[in-house]
Design a protein around this motif. Structure first.
Motif, short mmCIF file in Angstrom:
data_model
loop_
_atom_site.label_atom_id
_atom_site.label_comp_id
_atom_site.label_asym_id
_atom_site.label_seq_id
_atom_site.Cartn_x
_atom_site.Cartn_y
_atom_site.Cartn_z
N LEU A 74 30.69 -10.90 2.83
CA LEU A 74 30.88 -12.00 4.04
C LEU A 74 32.00 -11.91 4.81
N GLU A 75 31.51 -12.01 6.21
CA GLU A 75 32.41 -11.93 7.29
C GLU A 75 32.29 -13.26 8.03
N ARG A 76 33.49 -13.81 8.52
CA ARG A 76 33.64 -15.06 9.58
C ARG A 76 33.36 -14.49 10.85
N ARG A 77 32.16 -14.99 11.49
CA ARG A 77 31.67 -14.52 13.08
C ARG A 77 31.57 -15.49 13.99
N SER A 78 31.58 -15.55 15.30
CA SER A 78 31.55 -16.63 16.12
C SER A 78 30.10 -17.21 16.08
N THR A 79 29.94 -18.31 15.70
CA THR A 79 28.81 -19.04 15.45
C THR A 79 27.96 -18.88 16.67
N THR A 80 28.20 -18.87 17.96
CA THR A 80 27.48 -18.73 19.00
C THR A 80 27.08 -17.50 19.29
N SER A 81 27.68 -16.54 18.86
CA SER A 81 27.06 -14.93 18.88
C SER A 81 26.37 -14.64 17.88
N LEU A 82 25.73 -15.30 16.87
CA LEU A 82 25.22 -14.93 15.64
C LEU A 82 23.52 -14.68 16.20
N PRO A 83 22.97 -13.73 15.51
CA PRO A 83 21.41 -13.67 15.96
C PRO A 83 20.77 -14.64 15.09
N ASP A 84 19.50 -15.05 15.31
CA ASP A 84 18.74 -15.78 14.65
C ASP A 84 18.46 -15.26 13.32
N GLY A 85 18.25 -16.05 12.29
CA GLY A 85 17.89 -15.40 10.91
C GLY A 85 18.99 -14.71 10.21
#
Length: 219
Positions: A74-85
């Motif tokens: 698991l890694e923390r990523r910017s929510t707005t940049s995450l792909p669907d699914g």
């Protein structure tokens, strides 16, 4: 000089105001400013809410890999940049088969994993995934995930009275996975191509491939 000796009424009233009134007014202004700042801070989103933990590839991965806990973290990523699914739990992907290459650090999504979501995204809501053992195995080195193919077999006998003819069993099949060549020399195991088709066509292909050789043509 006459003006300084006889100031206007508004100036005399201001000069007569006690110092404590000016102090109270300043405090009220400061308090109002703090209230405004608190309201602005409350309206701002929580910085921690702008990031989401998602499953990413721990190292470069090959298609056909059955994912283990060592392949994903698991890694923390910017929510707005995450792909669907995007997958948010390691347990959701461990044991699943990867259908395409993934680079280290790449976010794993539902359509990168073998399953109903992948079938639906490739061939519609009632899609099924069918394994094909092709009679011409060299084709497995040519087709890739995402290719569109037709599945064919032959009908008739190899004689003059009943000559064989090609029969299209299903058209528009989408390749979702091609198994890799064995890495060890002389290793066994049959290679297959997995294709996605609407349910009825998928069932026909699956049944025919049990009793007849099949091949594909590439769109």
């Amino acid at each position: 000089m006459a003006e300084s000796l006889n100031p206007p009424p508004w100036r005399r009233l201001t000069a007569a105001r006690p110092d404590w009134t000016r102090t109270v007014a300043a405090r009220r202004v400061a308090a109002a400013g703090l209230v405004v700042l608190a309201a602005v801070a409350a309206l701002r989103s929580d910085p921690r809410g702008e990031f989401t933990e998602v499953a990413v590839a721990a190292h470069d991965l090959s298609p056909g890999t059955a994912l283990t806990a060592a392949d994903v973290h698991l890694e923390r990523r910017s929510t707005t940049s995450l792909p669907d699914g995007a997958q948010r739990e390691v347990d959701e992907v461990v044991g699943a088969t990867l259908t395409a290459p993934a680079r280290r650090g790449e976010v794993l999504t539902d359509v990168r994993l073998l399953g109903s979501r992948l079938a639906e995204s490739a061939a519609g809501p009632d899609a099924r995934i069918v394994p094909l053992q092709l009679s011409d195995t060299a084709l497995l080195d040519l087709i890739r995930a995402g290719d569109v193919v037709d599945v064919l077999t032959v009908a008739g006998d190899q004689d003059d009275q009943h000559p064989t003819r090609p029969v299209v069993v299903a058209s528009g099949a989408v390749v979702v996975l091609v198994s890799e060549k064995p890495r060890a020399a002389g290793a066994g195991g049959d290679r297959v191509a997995l294709v996605a088709l609407p349910a009825r066509s998928a069932n026909e292909v699956a049944a025919i491939s049990l009793v007849q050789a099949v091949t594909v043509t590439i769109h």
